[in-house]
Design a protein around this motif. Structure first.
Motif, PDB file in Angstrom:
ATOM      1  N   ARG A 189      47.184 -14.801 -28.001  1.00  0.00           N
ATOM      2  CA  ARG A 189      46.334 -15.802 -28.647  1.00  0.00           C
ATOM      3  C   ARG A 189      46.561 -15.815 -30.162  1.00  0.00           C
ATOM      4  N   HIS A 190      46.605 -14.630 -30.771  1.00  0.00           N
ATOM      5  CA  HIS A 190      46.824 -14.545 -32.215  1.00  0.00           C
ATOM      6  C   HIS A 190      48.191 -15.120 -32.617  1.00  0.00           C
ATOM      7  N   ILE A 191      49.222 -14.771 -31.862  1.00  0.00           N
ATOM      8  CA  ILE A 191      50.560 -15.262 -32.185  1.00  0.00           C
ATOM      9  C   ILE A 191      50.633 -16.777 -32.016  1.00  0.00           C
ATOM     10  N   ASN A 192      50.034 -17.297 -30.953  1.00  0.00           N
ATOM     11  CA  ASN A 192      50.045 -18.753 -30.757  1.00  0.00           C
ATOM     12  C   ASN A 192      49.221 -19.481 -31.824  1.00  0.00           C
ATOM     13  N   ASN A 193      48.167 -18.850 -32.322  1.00  0.00           N
ATOM     14  CA  ASN A 193      47.427 -19.424 -33.446  1.00  0.00           C
ATOM     15  C   ASN A 193      48.289 -19.448 -34.707  1.00  0.00           C
ATOM     16  N   LEU A 194      49.104 -18.414 -34.880  1.00  0.00           N
ATOM     17  CA  LEU A 194      50.038 -18.362 -36.008  1.00  0.00           C
ATOM     18  C   LEU A 194      51.078 -19.477 -35.892  1.00  0.00           C
ATOM     19  N   ARG A 195      51.575 -19.707 -34.683  1.00  0.00           N
ATOM     20  CA  ARG A 195      52.529 -20.806 -34.439  1.00  0.00           C
ATOM     21  C   ARG A 195      51.891 -22.130 -34.860  1.00  0.00           C
ATOM     22  N   LYS A 196      50.656 -22.348 -34.439  1.00  0.00           N
ATOM     23  CA  LYS A 196      49.954 -23.585 -34.759  1.00  0.00           C
ATOM     24  C   LYS A 196      49.753 -23.722 -36.268  1.00  0.00           C
ATOM     25  N   LYS A 197      49.351 -22.630 -36.904  1.00  0.00           N
ATOM     26  CA  LYS A 197      49.122 -22.604 -38.352  1.00  0.00           C
ATOM     27  C   LYS A 197      50.399 -22.966 -39.125  1.00  0.00           C
ATOM     28  N   GLN A 198      51.562 -22.560 -38.583  1.00  0.00           N
ATOM     29  CA  GLN A 198      52.842 -22.846 -39.228  1.00  0.00           C
ATOM     30  C   GLN A 198      53.405 -24.208 -38.833  1.00  0.00           C
ATOM     31  N   GLY A 199      52.686 -24.929 -37.987  1.00  0.00           N
ATOM     32  CA  GLY A 199      53.119 -26.266 -37.593  1.00  0.00           C
ATOM     33  C   GLY A 199      54.265 -26.270 -36.597  1.00  0.00           C
ATOM     34  N   LEU A 200      54.439 -25.188 -35.865  1.00  0.00           N
ATOM     35  CA  LEU A 200      55.521 -25.102 -34.881  1.00  0.00           C
ATOM     36  C   LEU A 200      55.148 -25.869 -33.616  1.00  0.00           C
ATOM     37  N   THR A 201      56.148 -26.411 -32.945  1.00  0.00           N
ATOM     38  CA  THR A 201      55.926 -27.159 -31.708  1.00  0.00           C
ATOM     39  C   THR A 201      56.443 -26.350 -30.522  1.00  0.00           C
ATOM     40  N   ILE A 202      56.246 -26.875 -29.311  1.00  0.00           N
ATOM     41  CA  ILE A 202      56.725 -26.159 -28.123  1.00  0.00           C
ATOM     42  C   ILE A 202      58.250 -26.160 -28.025  1.00  0.00           C
ATOM     43  N   GLN A 203      58.904 -27.014 -28.799  1.00  0.00           N
ATOM     44  CA  GLN A 203      60.368 -27.000 -28.831  1.00  0.00           C
ATOM     45  C   GLN A 203      60.900 -25.883 -29.730  1.00  0.00           C
ATOM     46  N   ASP A 204      60.067 -25.364 -30.608  1.00  0.00           N
ATOM     47  CA  ASP A 204      60.489 -24.338 -31.565  1.00  0.00           C
ATOM     48  C   ASP A 204      60.428 -22.951 -30.946  1.00  0.00           C
ATOM     49  N   ARG A 205      61.585 -22.344 -30.775  1.00  0.00           N
ATOM     50  CA  ARG A 205      61.651 -20.952 -30.329  1.00  0.00           C
ATOM     51  C   ARG A 205      61.656 -20.082 -31.583  1.00  0.00           C
ATOM     52  N   VAL A 206      60.944 -18.968 -31.529  1.00  0.00           N
ATOM     53  CA  VAL A 206      60.784 -18.152 -32.721  1.00  0.00           C
ATOM     54  C   VAL A 206      61.227 -16.718 -32.506  1.00  0.00           C
ATOM     55  N   LYS A 207      61.444 -16.068 -33.622  1.00  0.00           N
ATOM     56  CA  LYS A 207      61.658 -14.626 -33.644  1.00  0.00           C
ATOM     57  C   LYS A 207      60.346 -14.040 -34.159  1.00  0.00           C
ATOM     58  N   ILE A 208      59.821 -13.075 -33.433  1.00  0.00           N
ATOM     59  CA  ILE A 208      58.599 -12.386 -33.851  1.00  0.00           C
ATOM     60  C   ILE A 208      59.010 -11.039 -34.421  1.00  0.00           C
ATOM     61  N   GLU A 209      58.617 -10.800 -35.655  1.00  0.00           N
ATOM     62  CA  GLU A 209      58.835  -9.498 -36.267  1.00  0.00           C
ATOM     63  C   GLU A 209      57.457  -8.911 -36.543  1.00  0.00           C
ATOM     64  N   TYR A 210      57.264  -7.673 -36.149  1.00  0.00           N
ATOM     65  CA  TYR A 210      55.945  -7.073 -36.302  1.00  0.00           C
ATOM     66  C   TYR A 210      56.047  -5.628 -36.761  1.00  0.00           C
ATOM     67  N   GLY A 211      54.977  -5.174 -37.377  1.00  0.00           N
ATOM     68  CA  GLY A 211      54.867  -3.783 -37.783  1.00  0.00           C
ATOM     69  C   GLY A 211      53.449  -3.296 -37.557  1.00  0.00           C
ATOM     70  N   THR A 212      53.327  -2.070 -37.139  1.00  0.00           N
ATOM     71  CA  THR A 212      52.021  -1.449 -36.927  1.00  0.00           C
ATOM     72  C   THR A 212      52.210   0.056 -36.870  1.00  0.00           C
ATOM     73  N   THR A 213      51.149   0.782 -37.145  1.00  0.00           N
ATOM     74  CA  THR A 213      51.199   2.240 -36.991  1.00  0.00           C
ATOM     75  C   THR A 213      50.648   2.658 -35.633  1.00  0.00           C
ATOM     76  N   SER A 214      50.180   1.696 -34.851  1.00  0.00           N
ATOM     77  CA  SER A 214      49.589   1.989 -33.545  1.00  0.00           C
ATOM     78  C   SER A 214      50.671   2.201 -32.485  1.00  0.00           C
ATOM     79  N   LYS A 215      50.795   3.422 -32.035  1.00  0.00           N
ATOM     80  CA  LYS A 215      51.759   3.735 -30.971  1.00  0.00           C
ATOM     81  C   LYS A 215      51.412   2.980 -29.685  1.00  0.00           C
ATOM     82  N   GLU A 216      50.112   2.771 -29.448  1.00  0.00           N
ATOM     83  CA  GLU A 216      49.665   2.057 -28.251  1.00  0.00           C
ATOM     84  C   GLU A 216      50.130   0.599 -28.281  1.00  0.00           C
ATOM     85  N   LEU A 217      49.998  -0.069 -29.431  1.00  0.00           N
ATOM     86  CA  LEU A 217      50.444  -1.460 -29.531  1.00  0.00           C
ATOM     87  C   LEU A 217      51.957  -1.569 -29.413  1.00  0.00           C
ATOM     88  N   ILE A 218      52.677  -0.649 -30.035  1.00  0.00           N
ATOM     89  CA  ILE A 218      54.141  -0.652 -29.939  1.00  0.00           C
ATOM     90  C   ILE A 218      54.560  -0.508 -28.470  1.00  0.00           C
TER      91      ILE A 218
END
Length: 121
Positions: free
Chosen positions: A49-78
């Motif tokens: 949900r958060h990532i798709n909200n980010l897509r919307k915020k950036q004006g991306l469409t369903i035709q736009d394929r993206v690269k997601i780069e992320y960082g966190t210190t949470s081993k569980e999320l990784i």
């Protein structure tokens, strides 16, 4: 019923077990125990949900394929992102998901852990 209530499955039982946490009203009982699998699904859904909200915020469409780069210190999320990478790619229209411990970007908080996420075409 499952779709309407956003629950995993509906089963009929003759009696309620004490090992589970039940909420009962007017002859209907719902088990509200959240196990690890259900918690994981919820976290993945929240991240999507958060990532798709980010897509919307950036004006991306369903035709736009993206690269997601992320960082966190949470081993569980990784671990969660790694385990469900294919599903996350599909639900966020990503062609690549990459961990970067120096990632900067939109700050997202999932289950109390912070995640920096950048989307690029």
């Amino acid at each position: 019923i499952e779709t309407e209530l956003n629950i995993q499955k509906v089963v009929r039982v003759n009696r309620l077990t004490k090992e589970r946490d039940w909420r009962e009203k007017e002859g209907v009982a719902i088990c509200v125990t959240i196990d690890d699998e259900l918690r994981e699904k919820g976290t993945l859904r929240e991240l999507t949900r958060h990532i798709n909200n980010l897509r919307k915020k950036q004006g991306l469409t369903i035709q736009d394929r993206v690269k997601i780069e992320y960082g966190t210190t949470s081993k569980e999320l990784i671990a969660l992102i790694s385990k469900h990478e294919a599903a996350l790619k599909g639900s966020t229209l990503a062609h690549e998901i990459k961990y970067n411990d120096k990632a900067t970007g939109e700050k997202i908080v999932i289950d109390g852990s912070e995640l920096a996420v950048t989307l690029s075409k």
